[in-house]
Motif scaffolding. Structure first.
Motif, short mmCIF file in Angstrom:
data_model
loop_
_atom_site.label_atom_id
_atom_site.label_comp_id
_atom_site.label_asym_id
_atom_site.label_seq_id
_atom_site.Cartn_x
_atom_site.Cartn_y
_atom_site.Cartn_z
N VAL A 124 0.73 -1.21 -0.09
CA VAL A 124 -0.05 -0.09 -0.06
C VAL A 124 0.74 1.10 0.04
CG1 VAL A 124 -1.67 1.35 1.29
CG2 VAL A 124 -1.94 -1.27 1.29
N SER A 125 2.09 1.34 0.86
CA SER A 125 2.75 2.21 0.94
C SER A 125 3.37 2.69 -0.37
CB SER A 125 3.85 2.00 1.97
OG SER A 125 3.27 1.93 3.22
N GLU A 126 3.90 1.79 -1.20
CA GLU A 126 4.60 1.83 -2.32
C GLU A 126 3.51 2.71 -3.58
OE1 GLU A 126 7.76 -1.42 -3.90
OE2 GLU A 126 5.98 -2.27 -3.36
N ARG A 127 2.10 2.00 -3.41
CA ARG A 127 1.25 2.40 -4.24
C ARG A 127 1.08 4.19 -4.03
NH1 ARG A 127 2.25 -1.82 -5.84
NH2 ARG A 127 3.62 -0.35 -7.08
N ILE A 128 0.86 4.26 -2.70
CA ILE A 128 0.78 5.81 -2.48
C ILE A 128 2.07 6.60 -2.87
CG2 ILE A 128 0.74 7.35 -0.49
CD1 ILE A 128 -0.69 5.36 1.10
N SER A 129 3.28 5.85 -2.79
CA SER A 129 4.44 6.40 -3.15
C SER A 129 4.33 6.87 -4.74
CB SER A 129 5.80 5.78 -2.56
OG SER A 129 6.93 6.57 -3.04
N ASP A 130 4.19 5.73 -5.37
CA ASP A 130 4.14 5.89 -6.77
C ASP A 130 3.23 6.99 -7.12
OD1 ASP A 130 5.97 3.74 -7.36
OD2 ASP A 130 4.33 2.39 -7.36
N ARG A 202 2.95 3.32 9.91
CA ARG A 202 4.39 3.17 10.52
C ARG A 202 5.26 3.60 9.23
NH1 ARG A 202 4.70 -2.74 12.24
NH2 ARG A 202 7.06 -2.23 12.51
N CYS A 203 4.79 3.19 7.88
CA CYS A 203 5.74 3.48 6.80
C CYS A 203 5.54 5.00 6.36
CB CYS A 203 5.22 2.50 5.70
SG CYS A 203 5.32 0.89 5.94
N SER A 205 6.29 7.69 8.41
CA SER A 205 7.01 8.74 9.25
C SER A 205 7.64 9.65 8.21
CB SER A 205 7.93 8.04 10.11
OG SER A 205 9.04 7.37 9.30
N PRO A 206 7.83 10.79 8.81
CA PRO A 206 8.42 11.98 8.07
C PRO A 206 9.59 11.22 7.16
CG PRO A 206 7.89 12.79 9.81
CD PRO A 206 7.35 11.27 10.24
N ARG A 207 10.64 10.78 7.78
CA ARG A 207 11.85 10.26 7.36
C ARG A 207 11.71 9.23 6.18
NH1 ARG A 207 15.34 6.10 8.25
NH2 ARG A 207 14.14 5.17 9.83
N ILE A 208 10.84 8.21 6.64
CA ILE A 208 10.75 7.25 5.41
C ILE A 208 9.68 7.76 4.23
CG2 ILE A 208 8.73 6.06 6.53
CD1 ILE A 208 11.59 4.22 4.64
N LEU A 209 8.92 8.79 4.56
CA LEU A 209 8.05 9.40 3.72
C LEU A 209 9.06 10.09 2.51
CD1 LEU A 209 5.22 9.73 2.40
CD2 LEU A 209 5.04 11.51 4.01
N LEU A 210 9.89 10.95 3.31
CA LEU A 210 10.67 11.92 2.25
C LEU A 210 11.51 11.11 1.55
CD1 LEU A 210 11.39 14.58 1.73
CD2 LEU A 210 13.24 14.50 3.48
N SER A 211 12.56 9.86 1.89
CA SER A 211 13.20 8.90 1.16
C SER A 211 12.47 8.44 0.03
CB SER A 211 13.67 7.94 2.18
OG SER A 211 14.63 7.15 1.24
#
Length: 323
Positions: A124-130, A202-203, A205-211
């Motif tokens: 899910v986090s990958e799809r949001i990031s994409d 959990r995926c 967080s500001p640090r992992i989201l920015l990366s």
């Protein structure tokens, strides 16, 4: 350690099914247009074809790094080669609505102790990031006539908004909780969805989201840049930002169509945008055909190869010799 109910024989059947499905799709979708496909590839030559494939590989490498970061953030420390093998194997299942078949990576991850809730959260986090990266590329294209300062400002604002809003899913959880009181939903299903949302939080967080956003933007920009080079090679110089916009918008159209691999939706939007902006029909079709062969179908091909060659490591939890 072996997954309950999953044997080498069953995985072989899965591999065979998707190989045959891939072959069927290729034959059905492309046989009538085989001359266009062949002439399109011949028009750019092997050197440029290799360049396009290398840029697609860059996309995959960056997404593998993002995937590995997500897994490590959730406490799953898989070796890089094994993690890459599992990720690439998921490409064999891309030809499903919304790429939902890529969730099967979770079955392979389970072999190495990664819970299904964690693997789904990563998906899910990958799809949001994409989606974030694709939308940023579309913004670049829409405002391609504006000053660079304004474009950069819009990107910064979008990233800041993402960083502020996405980590805070408490409102969403409360909303879904209230909604579930009015809509029948088995308690077991409800608990799983709440767990998924919490894990996905959990995926974010500001640090992992920015990366993740940065890696996603680089990854999808590499394929969009390949599209720009392809248009240039075919004699249509409309500019880099135009190519980013067309590629991103066509990719988004394919995603929201929920057709397997975005087939039909992506091609229609891409070709239509090229025609509207003055590209000759023959060249527009050639550009669409080539970029899809070097992105979507190249990924599926690599996924099938990974499934076949990495079958032992994927099923038994044992890495291949030399890894």
């Amino acid at each position: 350690m072996r997954i309950s109910g999953l044997s080498k024989r069953k995985l072989s059947s899965i591999v065979l099914f998707f190989v045959l499905a891939l072959a069927g799709c290729l034959i059905f979708a492309q046989w009538s247009n085989r001359e266009k496909y062949i002439s399109a590839i011949q028009s750019i030559g092997p050197t440029w074809l290799c360049l396009l494939l290398m840029l697609s590989l860059l996309n995959y490498v960056l997404r593998i790094i993002r995937w590995q970061n997500y897994l490590r953030f959730l406490g799953a420390n898989l070796p890089a080669t094994l993690s890459a093998l599992i990720y690439v194997a998921g490409f064999a299942l891309t030809m499903t609505p919304g790429k939902a078949g890529e969730l099967y990576r979770g079955v392979f991850l389970k072999t190495y102790g990664v819970t299904y809730s964690d693997s789904i959260a990563v998906f899910v986090s990958e799809r949001i990031s994409d989606l974030s990266a694709i939308l940023l590329l579309i913004i670049l294209g829409i405002f391609r006539q504006l000053h660079w300062f304004m474009i950069i400002s819009l990107i910064i604002v979008a990233v800041i908004i993402s960083r502020v809003l996405l980590p805070h899913t408490q409102f969403l959880l409360k909303f879904l909780g209230n909604l579930s009181r009015h809509i029948y939903c088995p308690s077991k299903v409800k608990r799983r969805w709440l767990t998924l949302l919490k894990e996905a939080r959990r995926c974010h967080s500001p640090r992992i989201l920015l990366s993740a956003t940065f890696l996603s933007l680089l990854a999808w920009s590499s394929e969009a840049f390949a599209f720009y080079l392809l248009l240039y090679k075919l004699g249509f110089s409309a500019g880099l930002l135009f190519a980013l916009y067309v590629y991103a918008l066509a990719t988004l159209a394919g995603a929201i169509s929920f057709l397997p691999g975005g087939l039909g939706g992506t091609e229609a939007v891409m070709t239509g945008l090229l025609l509207i902006n003055g590209m000759p029909a023959t060249q527009a079709i050639a550009a669409t055909v080539i970029i899809r062969l070097t992105t979507l179908w190249f990924a599926v091909f690599l996924g099938v190869i990974a499934l076949v060659l990495g079958k032992r490591a994927l099923v038994t939890g044992t890495e291949q010799p030399g890894n």
